[in-house]
Design an enzyme around this catalytic site. Structure first.
Site, PDB file in Angstrom:
ATOM      1  CB  SER A  98      -7.247  -0.305   1.096  1.00 33.38           C
ATOM      2  OG  SER A  98      -7.617  -0.927  -0.118  1.00 33.38           O
ATOM      3  CB  SER A  99     -12.611  -1.067  -0.026  1.00 28.83           C
ATOM      4  OG  SER A  99     -13.125  -0.073   0.810  1.00 28.83           O
ATOM      5  NE  ARG A 132      -4.195   1.751   0.714  1.00 25.82           N
ATOM      6  CZ  ARG A 132      -5.109   2.113  -0.176  1.00 25.82           C
ATOM      7  NH1 ARG A 132      -4.995   1.790  -1.451  1.00 25.82           N
ATOM      8  NH2 ARG A 132      -6.182   2.778   0.207  1.00 25.82           N
ATOM      9  CG  ASP A 161      -8.473   5.145  -0.882  1.00 29.93           C
ATOM     10  OD1 ASP A 161      -9.492   5.650  -1.378  1.00 29.93           O
ATOM     11  OD2 ASP A 161      -7.977   4.093  -1.301  1.00 29.93           O
ATOM     12  CG  ASN A 166      -8.157   6.327  -5.268  1.00 26.60           C
ATOM     13  OD1 ASN A 166      -9.018   5.482  -5.068  1.00 26.60           O
ATOM     14  ND2 ASN A 166      -8.253   7.548  -4.776  1.00 26.60           N
ATOM     15  CB  THR A 182      -8.983  -0.922  -8.088  1.00 25.25           C
ATOM     16  OG1 THR A 182      -8.921   0.273  -7.296  1.00 25.25           O
ATOM     17  CG2 THR A 182      -8.322  -2.041  -7.326  1.00 25.25           C
TER      18      THR A 182
HETATM   19  N1  GLY Z   1      -8.267   2.952  -3.759  1.00 27.44           N
HETATM   20  C1  GLY Z   1      -9.155   1.903  -3.569  1.00 27.44           C
HETATM   21  C2  GLY Z   1      -8.999   1.200  -2.267  1.00 27.44           C
HETATM   22  O1  GLY Z   1      -7.910   1.097  -1.794  1.00 27.44           O
HETATM   23  O2  GLY Z   1      -9.925   0.756  -1.676  1.00 27.44           O
END
Ligand code: GLY
Length: 580
Positions: free
Chosen positions: A461-462, A116, A432, A410, A390
């Site tokens: 993040s998701s 990340r 985010d 993103n 993504t």
């Molecule tokens: N940028 C999308 C996520 O990390 O959830």
């Protein structure tokens, strides 16, 4: 509204509530502790096949070629990542980050490679606020200031050094070739460009590479990225230092700073990959391994599945089943907003969130006959962000090694800023973070101080790369889609649980609820009129979306036969390939 629901709602509400309470009491002896209940499936079976599913045919081919050259799943992951970075520049790239969930078959070990992005060292919580304390429109979405320190180049090196069998020269060759010789523009590329045209036009380096004379390129026009090819070559010969130190690093930092960004040479040199333990949870004997914090995916899925374990959703009619699933989504996303962030910076009460006591209290707050307005749940102190573009890929090799990876820059084309001379399109992952308490981001997600900007911190993040396993099958699953990623993976997992094929899993209809805004959004035609009426009768707000969403890539392994079944979402232009 269906007859069953009408009967339940109008004639039998009190009786049902009593029954429901009885049901809860009946279940009170049951443990909802996810770790304690995790079934111990045989994680590995000798499969004789290999498969790659990714969002672009050229990336899938790059992965397949590497396996044919004797590489393992981890080598293939390097090739797929780098090729996607070239041919799908609107989704991911070496200017971005992501999460790789690995399974090493020999040692039966699961690990998450956290690549990340990090906040630059001079970032602070007010980075995107004006002097009055208001969020500056677009500041965290477009331009050099919106970029976190990239993690993908470090991930490529890490995967090669710790897990792969081949050299980076071999695994990056396909990406370098596509960057150098170009790839043809398709309709999806055009759509993404149109969405970000103004922003791309603002940065000359980005415009020169991704546009045709400053405008949307025509179909078949070749996107050539010679500087990116050189940067990839540098990584292949010099490893980490090739990107994060020396001349390239200094040039990128200088251009970022000249354009309002705050990167430093030290920020790049200090970037570190973190190996983390993935989240493990279960649902009716099915075991789920998913991305852990700073991705909220695994924890949110754990909560949702634990809530759902208390209901017989498989036996319910459609409206009732969707109602219960939505109520579980609502509650878990609320907890995401309040508690989740980078675990190296804040204390996330993960144990509490998946504890029997907390899950039971969430279950008992669910009314089977009526939606719970999000506003009536305990308010979240404060906001968070999320991106819509993504990419995800899934790989299994013939030795049973697995990679489930979700990567991102993103927003489509990230920050739309290319650091001069490098060919590297930078992410806008800083969005985010929660830019300001109480202000939802561009995707309507709210968050809290847990996800406030701090130097060196990773934004929540998701992204939810996952591996899910029953006693008979294993699925490698994931998708892009911003805040909807987690609910897409959830619905995919429930399809897998219902014994569906890879193709059925990726192409099932989708719906989503994320606590705020308090609405169930659904893909066109996925809910018919009677279902919409039934859900509204239960108190839900519903919204038909104009377009489909997501781009799921799934491989399913049949443990008994060792055969693989792979599928790439019909919504995208990806490809799944199984090697005999
Ligand atoms: N940028 C999308 C996520 O990390 O959830």
């Amino acid at each position: 509204m269906s007859k069953t629901i009408l009967n339940r709602v109008i004639l039998n509400k009190t009786a049902l509530n009593k029954l429901f309470l009885f049901f809860i009491l009946l279940n009170s002896a049951q443990s909802f502790s996810q770790t304690a209940e995790t079934p111990k499936h045989l994680s590995q079976t000798a499969n004789q096949q290999a498969a790659v599913a990714s969002a672009h045919p050229l990336a899938t081919q790059a992965g397949i070629d590497i396996i044919n050259q004797g590489g393992n799943a981890f080598d293939a992951a390097i090739a797929v990542t780098a090729t996607l970075a070239v041919v799908e520049p609107y989704s991911s790239g070496i200017g971005g980050g992501g999460f790789y969930l690995l399974h090493q078959s020999k040692s039966d070990r699961y690990v998450m490679i956290d690549a990340r992005e990090t906040a630059p060292s001079s970032a602070d919580k007010d980075l995107y606020l004006d002097e009055k304390g208001n969020v500056i429109d677009g500041a965290s979405i477009t331009g050099a200031k919106s970029a976190g320190i990239p993690g993908i180049p470090a991930a490529l090196v890490h995967l090669a050094e710790r897990y792969g069998k081949l050299t980076l020269k071999q695994t990056l060759a396909s990406a370098i070739n596509h960057a150098f010789n170009g790839f043809p523009v398709d309709e999806y590329y055009q759509r993404m460009v149109r969405f970000r045209l103004n922003a791309l036009q603002k940065n000359k380096a980005a415009s020169d590479i991704f546009l045709q004379t400053g405008d949307t390129p025509e179909l078949g026009y070749h996107i050539v990225q010679k500087n990116l090819a050189k940067t990839l070559q540098k990584i292949s010969t010099q490893g980490f230092s090739g990107f994060y130190k020396g001349e390239l690093a200094s040039t990128m930092v200088a251009d970022v700073r000249q354009n309002g960004g705050i990167w430093s040479v030290k920020d790049l040199a200090d970037y570190k990959i973190i190996e983390r333990t993935p989240d493990v949870s279960s649902y009716r004997g099915m075991k789920l391994i998913a991305a852990s914090l700073p991705s909220s995916g695994g924890l949110v899925l754990s909560e949702i599945l634990a809530i759902l374990s208390a209901f017989d959703i498989e036996k319910m009619d459609e409206a009732q089943r969707i109602h219960i699933i939505v109520e579980a989504m609502r509650r878990a996303y609320r907890d995401r907003a309040e508690y989740m962030g980078d675990p190296d910076f804040i204390e996330v009460p993960s144990e509490f969130l998946t504890s029997d006591a907390h899950i039971k209290s969430l279950i008992s707050s669910v009314d089977q006959n009526a939606s719970t307005p999000s506003a009536s749940l305990k308010a979240v102190a404060q906001p968070s962000g999320q991106g819509s573009d993504t990419t995800h890929f899934s790989i299994i090799d013939k030795q049973g090694n697995i990679v489930s990876a979700t990567l991102s820059i993103n927003y489509p084309f990230g920050s739309c800023f290319v650091a001069k001379g490098s060919g590297v399109l930078l992410n806008d992952e800083m969005d985010d973070f929660a830019a300001k308490p109480g202000v939802p981001n561009v995707y309507g997600l709210v968050g809290s101080r847990a996800n406030a900007i701090e130097p060196g911190k990773r934004m929540l993040s998701s992204m939810t790369p996952s591996i899910v396993e029953t006693s008979e099958r294993i699925a490698v699953i994931g998708t892009p889609g911003g805040s909807r990623i987690i609910t897409m993976v959830l619905l995919g997992i429930l399809e897998f649980y219902a014994d569906k094929s890879a193709d059925e899993i990726v192409n099932a209809g989708r719906y989503h609820h994320q606590y705020l805004p308090d609405v169930i959004s659904y893909e066109p035609d996925v809910f018919d009129e009677s279902l919409v009426n039934a859900l509204q009768e239960l108190g839900h707000k519903t919204k038909a979306l104009e377009r489909t969403y997501g781009n799921m890539q799934v491989i399913v392994l049949d443990k008994k036969t060792g055969r693989l079944d792979a599928a790439s979402d019909d919504r995208g232009l990806g490809k799944a390939k199984v090697l005999p």
